[in-house]
Design a protein around this motif. Structure first.
Motif, PDB file in Angstrom:
ATOM      1  N   GLU A  50       6.352  12.964  -0.417  1.00 54.09           N
ATOM      2  CA  GLU A  50       6.840  13.726   0.723  1.00 54.09           C
ATOM      3  C   GLU A  50       6.193  13.280   2.031  1.00 54.09           C
ATOM      4  O   GLU A  50       6.728  13.536   3.107  1.00 54.09           O
ATOM      5  CB  GLU A  50       6.610  15.210   0.482  1.00 54.09           C
ATOM      6  CG  GLU A  50       7.423  15.728  -0.699  1.00 54.09           C
ATOM      7  CD  GLU A  50       7.209  17.196  -0.982  1.00 54.09           C
ATOM      8  OE1 GLU A  50       8.204  17.902  -1.172  1.00 54.09           O
ATOM      9  OE2 GLU A  50       6.032  17.611  -1.014  1.00 54.09           O
ATOM     10  N   GLN A  51       5.076  12.581   1.930  1.00 51.91           N
ATOM     11  CA  GLN A  51       4.446  12.042   3.130  1.00 51.91           C
ATOM     12  C   GLN A  51       5.246  10.873   3.692  1.00 51.91           C
ATOM     13  O   GLN A  51       5.389  10.734   4.899  1.00 51.91           O
ATOM     14  CB  GLN A  51       3.024  11.576   2.809  1.00 51.91           C
ATOM     15  CG  GLN A  51       2.317  10.936   3.996  1.00 51.91           C
ATOM     16  CD  GLN A  51       0.923  10.464   3.633  1.00 51.91           C
ATOM     17  OE1 GLN A  51       0.381  10.816   2.577  1.00 51.91           O
ATOM     18  NE2 GLN A  51       0.330   9.669   4.500  1.00 51.91           N
ATOM     19  N   ASP A  52       5.818  10.053   2.814  1.00 51.10           N
ATOM     20  CA  ASP A  52       6.507   8.847   3.245  1.00 51.10           C
ATOM     21  C   ASP A  52       8.017   9.007   3.359  1.00 51.10           C
ATOM     22  O   ASP A  52       8.673   8.213   4.042  1.00 51.10           O
ATOM     23  CB  ASP A  52       6.210   7.699   2.279  1.00 51.10           C
ATOM     24  CG  ASP A  52       4.745   7.299   2.312  1.00 51.10           C
ATOM     25  OD1 ASP A  52       4.159   7.316   3.403  1.00 51.10           O
ATOM     26  OD2 ASP A  52       4.191   6.982   1.242  1.00 51.10           O
TER      27      ASP A  52
ATOM     28  N   ARG B 245       0.829  -1.199   0.000  1.00 46.21           N
ATOM     29  CA  ARG B 245       0.000   0.000   0.000  1.00 46.21           C
ATOM     30  C   ARG B 245       0.870   1.259   0.000  1.00 46.21           C
ATOM     31  O   ARG B 245       0.644   2.200  -0.769  1.00 46.21           O
ATOM     32  CB  ARG B 245      -0.930  -0.008   1.214  1.00 46.21           C
ATOM     33  CG  ARG B 245      -1.875   1.172   1.259  1.00 46.21           C
ATOM     34  CD  ARG B 245      -2.931   0.984   2.346  1.00 46.21           C
ATOM     35  NE  ARG B 245      -2.352   0.844   3.662  1.00 46.21           N
ATOM     36  CZ  ARG B 245      -2.347  -0.289   4.361  1.00 46.21           C
ATOM     37  NH1 ARG B 245      -2.860  -1.391   3.840  1.00 46.21           N
ATOM     38  NH2 ARG B 245      -1.825  -0.341   5.576  1.00 46.21           N
ATOM     39  N   THR B 246       1.908   1.264   0.851  1.00 43.55           N
ATOM     40  CA  THR B 246       2.806   2.415   0.929  1.00 43.55           C
ATOM     41  C   THR B 246       3.595   2.598  -0.360  1.00 43.55           C
ATOM     42  O   THR B 246       3.699   3.705  -0.898  1.00 43.55           O
ATOM     43  CB  THR B 246       3.781   2.248   2.108  1.00 43.55           C
ATOM     44  OG1 THR B 246       3.029   2.144   3.324  1.00 43.55           O
ATOM     45  CG2 THR B 246       4.718   3.439   2.211  1.00 43.55           C
TER      46      THR B 246
ATOM     47  N   ARG C 181      10.222   8.323   6.570  1.00 42.52           N
ATOM     48  CA  ARG C 181       9.770   9.124   7.694  1.00 42.52           C
ATOM     49  C   ARG C 181       9.246   8.266   8.847  1.00 42.52           C
ATOM     50  O   ARG C 181       9.359   8.643  10.008  1.00 42.52           O
ATOM     51  CB  ARG C 181       8.641  10.064   7.242  1.00 42.52           C
ATOM     52  CG  ARG C 181       9.074  11.194   6.331  1.00 42.52           C
ATOM     53  CD  ARG C 181       7.875  12.061   5.969  1.00 42.52           C
ATOM     54  NE  ARG C 181       8.227  13.167   5.099  1.00 42.52           N
ATOM     55  CZ  ARG C 181       8.641  14.366   5.542  1.00 42.52           C
ATOM     56  NH1 ARG C 181       8.752  14.586   6.823  1.00 42.52           N
ATOM     57  NH2 ARG C 181       8.924  15.323   4.669  1.00 42.52           N
ATOM     58  N   ARG C 182       8.632   7.113   8.508  1.00 43.35           N
ATOM     59  CA  ARG C 182       7.910   6.360   9.536  1.00 43.35           C
ATOM     60  C   ARG C 182       7.833   4.884   9.146  1.00 43.35           C
ATOM     61  O   ARG C 182       8.237   4.496   8.048  1.00 43.35           O
ATOM     62  CB  ARG C 182       6.496   6.929   9.707  1.00 43.35           C
ATOM     63  CG  ARG C 182       5.657   6.893   8.448  1.00 43.35           C
ATOM     64  CD  ARG C 182       4.293   7.517   8.664  1.00 43.35           C
ATOM     65  NE  ARG C 182       4.417   8.909   9.012  1.00 43.35           N
ATOM     66  CZ  ARG C 182       4.542   9.894   8.126  1.00 43.35           C
ATOM     67  NH1 ARG C 182       4.569   9.600   6.830  1.00 43.35           N
ATOM     68  NH2 ARG C 182       4.640  11.135   8.497  1.00 43.35           N
ATOM     69  N   GLU C 183       7.292   4.077  10.045  1.00 44.60           N
ATOM     70  CA  GLU C 183       7.076   2.666   9.790  1.00 44.60           C
ATOM     71  C   GLU C 183       5.969   2.501   8.735  1.00 44.60           C
ATOM     72  O   GLU C 183       5.094   3.356   8.616  1.00 44.60           O
ATOM     73  CB  GLU C 183       6.653   1.965  11.080  1.00 44.60           C
ATOM     74  CG  GLU C 183       7.710   2.038  12.182  1.00 44.60           C
ATOM     75  CD  GLU C 183       7.258   1.343  13.468  1.00 44.60           C
ATOM     76  OE1 GLU C 183       6.143   0.749  13.475  1.00 44.60           O
ATOM     77  OE2 GLU C 183       7.995   1.401  14.456  1.00 44.60           O
ATOM     78  N   PRO C 184       5.985   1.410   7.929  1.00 40.31           N
ATOM     79  CA  PRO C 184       6.900   0.270   8.006  1.00 40.31           C
ATOM     80  C   PRO C 184       8.204   0.462   7.238  1.00 40.31           C
ATOM     81  O   PRO C 184       9.130  -0.303   7.393  1.00 40.31           O
ATOM     82  CB  PRO C 184       6.077  -0.865   7.387  1.00 40.31           C
ATOM     83  CG  PRO C 184       5.234  -0.170   6.369  1.00 40.31           C
ATOM     84  CD  PRO C 184       4.881   1.164   6.967  1.00 40.31           C
ATOM     85  N   LEU C 185       8.279   1.522   6.411  1.00 39.63           N
ATOM     86  CA  LEU C 185       9.481   1.728   5.607  1.00 39.63           C
ATOM     87  C   LEU C 185      10.712   1.932   6.474  1.00 39.63           C
ATOM     88  O   LEU C 185      11.796   1.427   6.178  1.00 39.63           O
ATOM     89  CB  LEU C 185       9.293   2.940   4.685  1.00 39.63           C
ATOM     90  CG  LEU C 185       8.294   2.774   3.541  1.00 39.63           C
ATOM     91  CD1 LEU C 185       8.013   4.115   2.884  1.00 39.63           C
ATOM     92  CD2 LEU C 185       8.798   1.780   2.528  1.00 39.63           C
ATOM     93  N   SER C 186      10.573   2.683   7.556  1.00 41.50           N
ATOM     94  CA  SER C 186      11.725   3.003   8.399  1.00 41.50           C
ATOM     95  C   SER C 186      12.263   1.784   9.140  1.00 41.50           C
ATOM     96  O   SER C 186      13.407   1.794   9.600  1.00 41.50           O
ATOM     97  CB  SER C 186      11.350   4.097   9.405  1.00 41.50           C
ATOM     98  OG  SER C 186      10.302   3.661  10.251  1.00 41.50           O
TER      99      SER C 186
END
Length: 206
Positions: A129-131, A111-112, A150-155
């Motif tokens: 820019e949100q992610d 989804r991300t 910037r945040r989970e789950p990517l981080s």
């Protein structure tokens, strides 16, 4: 799945040939608008993955085909044959003659990353820019774009992603939190319509 899905999405940047003169005044808006203006791109890639504990990087080769109206087709040719198609809301995996389809709702990562793909292809920066924290720099020699989650789950999985290019995107470096890293070198191929097999897989991304 998460690692190659990132590669698939980032390979979509091959849509954007840039000249040195353009790079001097390059902005993130200009970069994404250029992505949106190109309808199709096929490229050859060489991928080297450095894994902790292995003395030599793992090497693989293949092709990437980007069709904004459908998605991205990542075709691994060596050392194994496999195809991965990713759209905004759906993912198709084809390995060893078996095919599997996933919906974005089944995988937060998809989804991300699907949102990232749509942002790049459409020229809409809100999702990008949100992610990611986006740091774009350019010189007479070329440009570099660094994406930091910037945040989970990517981080949880990525340290950062760095893209470099001149007339085209020439290299992508993906650094994982576990210390592994993947480098992709690209060579643009002449435009060519999808084969029947490629189109059949891409049609499933609708």
């Amino acid at each position: 799945m998460t690692r190659w899905a990132v590669l698939v999405l980032l390979n979509s940047l091959l849509l954007a040939p840039l000249t040195v003169a353009q790079a001097e005044a390059l902005t993130l808006t200009a970069l994404t608008e250029r992505l949106a203006s190109h309808m199709q791109q096929r490229s050859r890639f060489v991928q080297l993955k450095t894994v902790n504990g292995l003395s030599r990087p793992l090497r693989s080769t293949g092709e990437v085909l980007v069709l904004p109206e459908h998605g991205v087709l990542y075709q691994l040719q060596k050392p194994m044959v496999a195809r991965y198609g990713i759209g905004r809301d759906k993912l198709v995996l084809e390995e060893a003659g078996q095919q599997k389809v996933l919906q974005a709702s089944d995988a937060p990562w998809l989804r991300t990353l699907g949102r990232l793909l749509h942002s790049l292809l459409s020229g809409e920066l809100a999702a990008l820019e949100q992610d990611f924290h986006c740091q774009l720099s350019s010189t007479d020699a070329g440009w570099q774009l660094r994406l930091t989650p910037r945040r989970e789950p990517l981080s949880l999985a990525l340290t950062d992603v760095q893209l470099q290019g001149n007339d085209t995107v020439q290299q992508v470096l993906i650094r994982d939190k576990n210390g592994d890293q993947t480098t992709l070198q690209f060579e643009a191929l002449p435009p060519a319509a999808p084969s029947a097999a490629e189109q059949a897989l891409l049609d499933q991304l609708k």
